[in-house]
Design a protein around this motif. Structure first.
Motif: not given
Lengths: 132, 414
Positions: A10-18
């Motif tokens: 969604v945005c540049p943060n690029g969260c690693p989601l589990t």
């Protein structure tokens, strides 16, 4: 239940989601970890339960200044429909001239989407026809 | 020989040249010539038929040709003269240009020159893969051109070396056109492509990404028959015993881009070894007065939106310089990359002008700050980021008022 790992786009943060998913088909999102904002949860739901993509290709043009016109779906389509939509695009043969945004196919591959031209193609001059 | 006099000559009609031409016109420059060597304007955007361009500028996901068309449309409403199928053969530091096109050769003397030649791909020779020299080895962008513009399918069973965005995009493109992609091999322990492209170009089609792996040898006599891939150690050298053979008829290389600066070297423009592009000040002027640079010829960008923004600013600066011969040479504050930062741009800034610093980090990390300090250690600006990645450009605004009395800046991870 199964665990899936995604990078949120969604945005540049690029969260690693589990993401914990149910075993249904299509799977349902049970829980999400690793997101910094609520958009991550919405994205995870969409991505797991009903992923959507915009697809682009090039299509043959008769009598054009160039041999191919680039096209794309005018909206995102369900990921699993890509093969059918590509098949429909592969069958297309267009005639120049073409304007940017021209709709060349409606309801491609049984979806709601239209296929639109993304590059204007003028008619060939005599010279260019010889080359093609 | 006749010498034509022009106010501003822009070399290159891709995204940078287009945006610079429009903004220079809007800033009041009324004698602009845009030179493009291809048949049409748009540059590399014409072959980038996938969507995702313009999310920042237009808040829409456009394809490359559509993004180009928006700027070409703006350009048509100006009086900028465009010469397609024309190539600049030489540029002198006195701002004379030698132009060749079919049936004509001319010399132009310009008051200002703006470099917007873009970049090109690193080829096989740049990474020295041992083996034979069969057909079937392409740079990813060359394959993209052949498939998307020339209607030539380049192969059926494909390996891709390098996980840059063009390689990922081509993995999807070739799959959709019926080829089978055996895998993407990346020598680094991380991918250099955007997460979105990893998901939508590889994962969607079950194409494996092999990190810490490289192509060690190329096999085949007339046509490529296969490649030997091997895992690499921390020294990036192949680990003995990890080799395996992958049959394929096509190898695509997506191993980096090089700014195209032959003309700049001709004109004795000083190049920064970190960016491989000209060294510029905050007005995008190179060390040669009146010669400006922007876009991928200056430093390789990740997003076209940033190319357009940078080029608009460079176009305005070129117009202002031509108009008033406003001195651009007085920027005196060097900006140096420090720990964890690969390069910063511009390389010199001024305490009389707001600037946006562009920079890249050397390795991926999370939850760090980029800190701009004076040589005395004073913090001038700071930007905290959740995700920092070498593939993604970081931009930090610098206010002029914070820079007075400072002799040098350093940009480092905090």
């Amino acid at each position: 239940m199964s665990l899936r790992e995604y990078t949120c786009v969604v945005c540049p943060n690029g969260c690693p989601l589990t993401i914990t998913c149910s075993d249904d088909d299509p799977p349902r999102v049970e829980s999400v970890e690793g997101h910094l904002c609520p958009r991550g949860i919405r994205w995870a739901r969409q991505e797991v339960e009903a992923p959507q993509r915009t697809i682009a290709s090039s299509v043959l043009v008769r009598g054009g200044e160039i041999p191919l016109a680039s096209v794309r779906t005018d909206r995102p389509i369900p990921l699993e429909k890509i093969p059918e939509v590509m098949q429909a695009i592969h069958k297309l043969v267009l005639s120049a001239p073409l304007a940017l945004g021209d709709v060349v196919l409606q309801g491609a591959g049984g979806t709601e989407c239209s296929i639109i031209v993304t590059r204007a193609v003028g008619a060939a001059t005599r010279n260019e026809e010889g080359v093609a | 020989m006749n010498v034509e006099e022009r106010d501003l000559v822009i070399i290159g009609g891709g995204p940078a040249g287009l945006a610079a031409a429009v903004s220079a016109w809007e800033a009041g420059c009324r004698d602009i010539l845009l030179v493009e060597r291809d048949r049409v304007l748009g540059g590399i955007l014409n072959q980038c038929i996938h969507d995702g361009f313009g999310l920042h500028t237009f808040k829409e996901a456009l394809s490359g040709p559509e993004y180009a068309a928006r700027y070409i449309e703006k350009l048509r409403r100006t009086g900028v003269e465009v010469r397609e199928q024309t190539m600049v053969l030489r540029l002198g530091k006195d701002r004379t240009l030698q132009l060749a096109s079919r049936g004509s050769y001319r010399t132009i003397r310009a008051r200002g020159v703006l470099l917007a030649m873009g970049c090109r791909e690193r080829p096989r020779g740049a990474i020295s893969i041992p083996g034979t020299r069969p057909s079937g080895v392409f740079t990813a962008g060359a394959a993209q051109h052949l498939m998307n513009l020339e209607n030539i399918m380049v192969g059926n069973r494909v390996c891709i070396l390098g996980s840059g965005d063009i390689g990922l995009i081509m993995a999807r493109r070739m799959t959709l056109e019926g080829a089978s992609v055996a895998g993407v091999f990346e020598i680094l322990p991380y991918s250099s492509g955007l997460p979105r492209n990893i998901q939508q170009c590889l994962n969607d089609y079950d194409i494996p990404l092999h990190l810490g792996t490289t192509v060690q040898k190329i096999h085949g006599s007339r046509r490529l028959e296969g490649v030997t891939v091997a895992q690499v150690g921390p020294d990036r050298c192949p680990v003995e015993g990890s080799e395996r053979y992958v049959p394929c008829d096509t190898l695509l290389l997506s191993v980096g881009l090089i700014p195209e600066n032959e003309l700049s070297r001709d004109a004795s423009i000083f190049l920064d070894p970190r960016t491989n592009g000209p060294l510029v000040n905050s007005r995008f002027m190179t060390r040669v007065p009146g010669i400006f640079a922007c876009g991928n010829v200056l430093h390789v960008h990740d997003l076209v939106d940033y190319v357009s923004q940078e080029a608009e600013e460079a176009g305005r600066c070129a117009a202002a310089w031509i108009d008033s011969s406003e001195s651009c040479g007085e920027d005196s504050l060097p900006v140096l990359p420090g720990e964890g930062v690969r390069y910063t741009l511009p390389q010199k800034v001024s305490s009389s002008r707001d600037t946006v610093l562009s920079l890249r980090v050397t390795a991926p990390c999370r939850n760090r700050s980029v800190v701009v300090r004076s040589s005395g250690g004073k913090i001038i600006a700071r930007k905290s980021l959740v995700r920092l990645h070498p593939a993604e450009m970081i931009r930090i605004p610098l206010e002029a008022k914070g820079l007075s009395g400072i002799s040098q800046l350093e940009v480092a991870l905090g």
